[in-house]
Scaffold this motif. Structure first.
Motif, PDB file in Angstrom:
ATOM      1  N   ARG A 114     -39.979 -90.995  -8.219  1.00 35.82           N
ATOM      2  CA  ARG A 114     -40.722 -91.774  -7.587  1.00 35.82           C
ATOM      3  C   ARG A 114     -41.132 -93.298  -7.765  1.00 35.82           C
ATOM      4  O   ARG A 114     -41.651 -93.275  -8.674  1.00 35.82           O
ATOM      5  N   ASP A 115     -42.087 -94.068  -7.019  1.00 34.58           N
ATOM      6  CA  ASP A 115     -42.476 -95.215  -6.975  1.00 34.58           C
ATOM      7  C   ASP A 115     -43.473 -95.446  -6.778  1.00 34.58           C
ATOM      8  O   ASP A 115     -44.592 -95.490  -7.729  1.00 34.58           O
ATOM      9  N   GLY A 116     -44.780 -94.362  -6.745  1.00 34.51           N
ATOM     10  CA  GLY A 116     -45.904 -94.124  -6.504  1.00 34.51           C
ATOM     11  C   GLY A 116     -46.139 -92.562  -6.625  1.00 34.51           C
ATOM     12  O   GLY A 116     -45.298 -91.763  -5.689  1.00 34.51           O
ATOM     13  N   VAL A 117     -47.404 -92.570  -6.679  1.00 28.76           N
ATOM     14  CA  VAL A 117     -47.946 -90.884  -6.170  1.00 28.76           C
ATOM     15  C   VAL A 117     -49.086 -91.231  -4.701  1.00 28.76           C
ATOM     16  O   VAL A 117     -50.018 -92.021  -4.944  1.00 28.76           O
ATOM     17  N   MET A 118     -49.041 -90.764  -3.745  1.00 29.09           N
ATOM     18  CA  MET A 118     -49.604 -90.198  -3.092  1.00 29.09           C
ATOM     19  C   MET A 118     -50.456 -90.175  -3.242  1.00 29.09           C
ATOM     20  O   MET A 118     -50.441 -88.857  -3.491  1.00 29.09           O
ATOM     21  N   GLY A 142     -57.119 -98.181   2.190  1.00 32.63           N
ATOM     22  CA  GLY A 142     -55.254 -98.360   1.894  1.00 32.63           C
ATOM     23  C   GLY A 142     -55.224 -96.671   1.939  1.00 32.63           C
ATOM     24  O   GLY A 142     -53.959 -96.336   1.366  1.00 32.63           O
ATOM     25  N   TYR A 143     -56.165 -95.992   2.029  1.00 32.06           N
ATOM     26  CA  TYR A 143     -55.302 -94.163   1.999  1.00 32.06           C
ATOM     27  C   TYR A 143     -54.364 -94.093   3.278  1.00 32.06           C
ATOM     28  O   TYR A 143     -54.975 -94.285   4.155  1.00 32.06           O
ATOM     29  N   LEU A 144     -53.872 -93.425   2.666  1.00 32.51           N
ATOM     30  CA  LEU A 144     -52.718 -92.201   3.661  1.00 32.51           C
ATOM     31  C   LEU A 144     -52.940 -91.215   4.314  1.00 32.51           C
ATOM     32  O   LEU A 144     -52.128 -90.787   5.291  1.00 32.51           O
ATOM     33  N   ALA A 145     -54.394 -91.231   3.100  1.00 35.17           N
ATOM     34  CA  ALA A 145     -54.847 -89.628   2.828  1.00 35.17           C
ATOM     35  C   ALA A 145     -56.041 -89.047   2.907  1.00 35.17           C
ATOM     36  O   ALA A 145     -56.206 -89.751   2.434  1.00 35.17           O
ATOM     37  N   ARG A 195     -62.265 -84.779  17.335  1.00 36.38           N
ATOM     38  CA  ARG A 195     -63.086 -86.384  16.655  1.00 36.38           C
ATOM     39  C   ARG A 195     -62.082 -87.326  15.640  1.00 36.38           C
ATOM     40  O   ARG A 195     -61.627 -88.616  15.530  1.00 36.38           O
ATOM     41  N   ILE A 196     -61.645 -86.929  14.854  1.00 31.76           N
ATOM     42  CA  ILE A 196     -61.123 -87.464  13.549  1.00 31.76           C
ATOM     43  C   ILE A 196     -59.488 -87.682  14.220  1.00 31.76           C
ATOM     44  O   ILE A 196     -59.509 -89.015  14.337  1.00 31.76           O
ATOM     45  N   ARG A 197     -59.272 -86.227  15.028  1.00 28.17           N
ATOM     46  CA  ARG A 197     -57.074 -87.455  15.997  1.00 28.17           C
ATOM     47  C   ARG A 197     -58.484 -88.330  17.402  1.00 28.17           C
ATOM     48  O   ARG A 197     -56.966 -89.279  17.231  1.00 28.17           O
ATOM     49  N   ASP A 198     -59.277 -87.492  17.307  1.00 27.78           N
ATOM     50  CA  ASP A 198     -59.653 -88.728  18.952  1.00 27.78           C
ATOM     51  C   ASP A 198     -59.174 -90.223  18.640  1.00 27.78           C
ATOM     52  O   ASP A 198     -58.833 -90.986  18.974  1.00 27.78           O
ATOM     53  N   SER A 199     -60.319 -90.626  17.268  1.00 25.56           N
ATOM     54  CA  SER A 199     -60.383 -91.945  16.540  1.00 25.56           C
ATOM     55  C   SER A 199     -59.630 -92.188  16.291  1.00 25.56           C
ATOM     56  O   SER A 199     -59.316 -93.331  16.162  1.00 25.56           O
ATOM     57  N   PHE A 200     -58.304 -91.799  15.498  1.00 23.59           N
ATOM     58  CA  PHE A 200     -57.437 -92.023  14.820  1.00 23.59           C
ATOM     59  C   PHE A 200     -55.849 -91.968  14.564  1.00 23.59           C
ATOM     60  O   PHE A 200     -55.337 -92.164  14.439  1.00 23.59           O
ATOM     61  N   GLY A 201     -55.807 -90.648  15.550  1.00 23.04           N
ATOM     62  CA  GLY A 201     -54.430 -90.152  15.713  1.00 23.04           C
ATOM     63  C   GLY A 201     -53.562 -89.830  15.022  1.00 23.04           C
ATOM     64  O   GLY A 201     -54.451 -88.576  14.410  1.00 23.04           O
ATOM     65  N   ASP A 202     -52.386 -90.449  14.497  1.00 25.04           N
ATOM     66  CA  ASP A 202     -51.678 -89.242  13.650  1.00 25.04           C
ATOM     67  C   ASP A 202     -51.334 -89.801  12.599  1.00 25.04           C
ATOM     68  O   ASP A 202     -50.709 -89.375  11.922  1.00 25.04           O
ATOM     69  N   ARG A 203     -51.931 -91.174  12.910  1.00 30.55           N
ATOM     70  CA  ARG A 203     -51.291 -92.271  11.652  1.00 30.55           C
ATOM     71  C   ARG A 203     -51.848 -91.560  10.067  1.00 30.55           C
ATOM     72  O   ARG A 203     -50.927 -92.189   9.099  1.00 30.55           O
ATOM     73  N   VAL A 204     -52.331 -91.116  10.401  1.00 28.14           N
ATOM     74  CA  VAL A 204     -53.109 -90.696   8.566  1.00 28.14           C
ATOM     75  C   VAL A 204     -52.824 -88.968   8.430  1.00 28.14           C
ATOM     76  O   VAL A 204     -53.528 -88.175   9.241  1.00 28.14           O
ATOM     77  N   HIS A 205     -53.048 -88.468   7.400  1.00 30.87           N
ATOM     78  CA  HIS A 205     -53.116 -87.039   7.053  1.00 30.87           C
ATOM     79  C   HIS A 205     -54.052 -87.061   6.821  1.00 30.87           C
ATOM     80  O   HIS A 205     -55.290 -87.559   6.423  1.00 30.87           O
TER      81      HIS A 205
END
Length: 401
Positions: A114-118, A142-145, A195-205
């Motif tokens: 892989r090119d990088g480590v999430m 920039g965190y994806l999770a 609360r987190i899902r209401d604010s950020f949706g599903d775009r972040v793990h």
């Protein structure tokens, strides 16, 4: 390429680290992390008094043979002290061989797949507003999770939550006394995730650490309550020693399960993996015998569809994080890697080639692990005895921290 010297350095550049330095007769130096939070000096003594003398004149290139020699040859096997000491030797030898060959360790392991480590970061707050703000800051970085932890109303302290600055659980010459109530936690946790899902949706793990505090039935209830929030995982839902407990949790919920940061060998997680009772194995390079043994655990997990999610807190040094990244880059069943920023001062002692960009880390292409350890700088940061907290229920009885 014979080993000519092996020495242990204990330092505290913001927090305590134990570093093993191995040197060969031709001047190649390798470093390994031997940190066991709250029990650092036990590993330092094990290395200094029992392991380092055995390394002199051994061929540094015989990494697996040295691993087997230290594991099987001691007769008294496994356990966090022994396996952390072996891990430090293993990391240092991989570092030496990489430097000698002029290659980064991930090339020695077969090359990147892989090119990088999430990685995932740690967000917390003293209330839901503060958690949301910290979560947003991690997304902006920039965190994806992101892992979410929040203070539980009605309790004076909560695992994973800092009242000011970076979270640091260890401290003081005696363990702090935390207080715990399972009922309050089980009622609050779904509200936190909503609360987190209401604010950020599903775009972040979204991840969450239970920290070994529930019974199997309580963990099953939690898992079900979190299903609407599409968790990446719930971590360490029950004390990890009882592997069969995870069968109950698995049968009750579809929330993914991660466990393993306190495991020291492949035998600690064999049933969990082969019975498919977990989704992510969280063993760390420092506490599970180094790159050589962690690679075996990950290979077993691959056969059963279990992915990796290695422990990577700031109480493991930048050497450990670099070693984890090199292995993460090469395993087909990689899932995610924990990441916490190291304390101010650590950069004076450890210089690393690892880079973070767009939610991914890369260990870099410097020969070996890509970490330079400054022993003179380390000497400026003497050891500072600290303990992790002890957890008690409301009735005063000791509970899992």
């Amino acid at each position: 390429m014979k080993i000519s010297d092996a020495r242990v350095v204990v330092s505290s550049p913001g927090r305590n680290y134990v570093t093993l330095v191995i040197e060969t007769g031709d001047g190649v130096i390798g470093v390994g992390d031997a940190t066991l939070n709250g029990r650092e000096l036990a590993v330092a003594a094990y290395l200094r008094d029992h392991v380092c003398p055995l390394l002199i004149d051994r061929d540094a290139r015989r990494i697996t043979d040295t691993w087997e020699y230290l594991y099987r040859g001691a007769y008294w096997r496994r356990g966090p002290v022994t396996m952390t000491a072996i891990a430090a030797v293993d990391m240092a030898l991989w570092d030496i061989v990489g430097k000698s060959a002029g290659l980064p360790v991930h090339q020695l392991l077969g090359g990147a797949v892989r090119d990088g480590v999430m990685v995932y970061g740690h967000a917390s707050g003293t209330d839901l507003d503060a958690l949301e703000a910290d979560f947003s800051a991690h997304v902006d970085q920039g965190y994806l999770a992101v892992r979410a932890q929040c203070a539980i109303p009605g309790l004076d302290s909560t695992y994973g939550v800092s009242k000011s600055g970076a979270y640091e659980p260890a401290g003081g010459s005696r363990p702090a006394q935390d207080v715990w109530d399972t009922g309050l936690y089980l009622d609050f946790a779904p509200k936190m995730m909503a609360r987190i899902r209401d604010s950020f949706g599903d775009r972040v793990h979204l991840l969450h650490d239970v920290h070994h505090r529930l019974s199997p039935i309580e963990a099953a209830r939690l898992g079900r309550s979190l299903e609407p929030y599409r968790m990446f995982w719930m971590e360490d839902p029950t004390p990890a020693e009882d592997q069969s407990a995870f069968k109950i949790i698995r049968e009750a919920t579809t929330t993914p399960i991660a466990v393993g940061e306190v495991f020291n060998s492949i035998w600690d997680c064999q049933e969990l993996i082969t019975n498919r009772w977990i989704d992510y194995i969280r063993t760390s390079v420092t506490h599970a015998g180094g790159i050589t043994h962690l690679r075996r655990i990950f290979s077993l997990a691959e056969l059963y569809g279990v992915r990796t999610g290695s422990h990577g807190p700031s109480d493991l040094s930048p050497i450990a994080f670099a070693a984890a990244l090199h292995l993460d880059l090469t395993v087909p069943n990689f899932g995610i890697q924990e990441h916490m920023n190291h304390p101010a001062g650590a950069e004076q002692v450890f210089d690393t080639s690892a880079e973070f960009r767009d939610g991914y880390f890369h260990p870099g292409d410097e020969p070996g692990l890509g970490v330079t350890f400054d022993e003179e700088a380390a000497a400026r940061f003497p050891y500072n005895r600290k303990y992790l907290p002890v957890n008690r229920r409301l009735d005063g009885s000791v509970h899992d921290w």
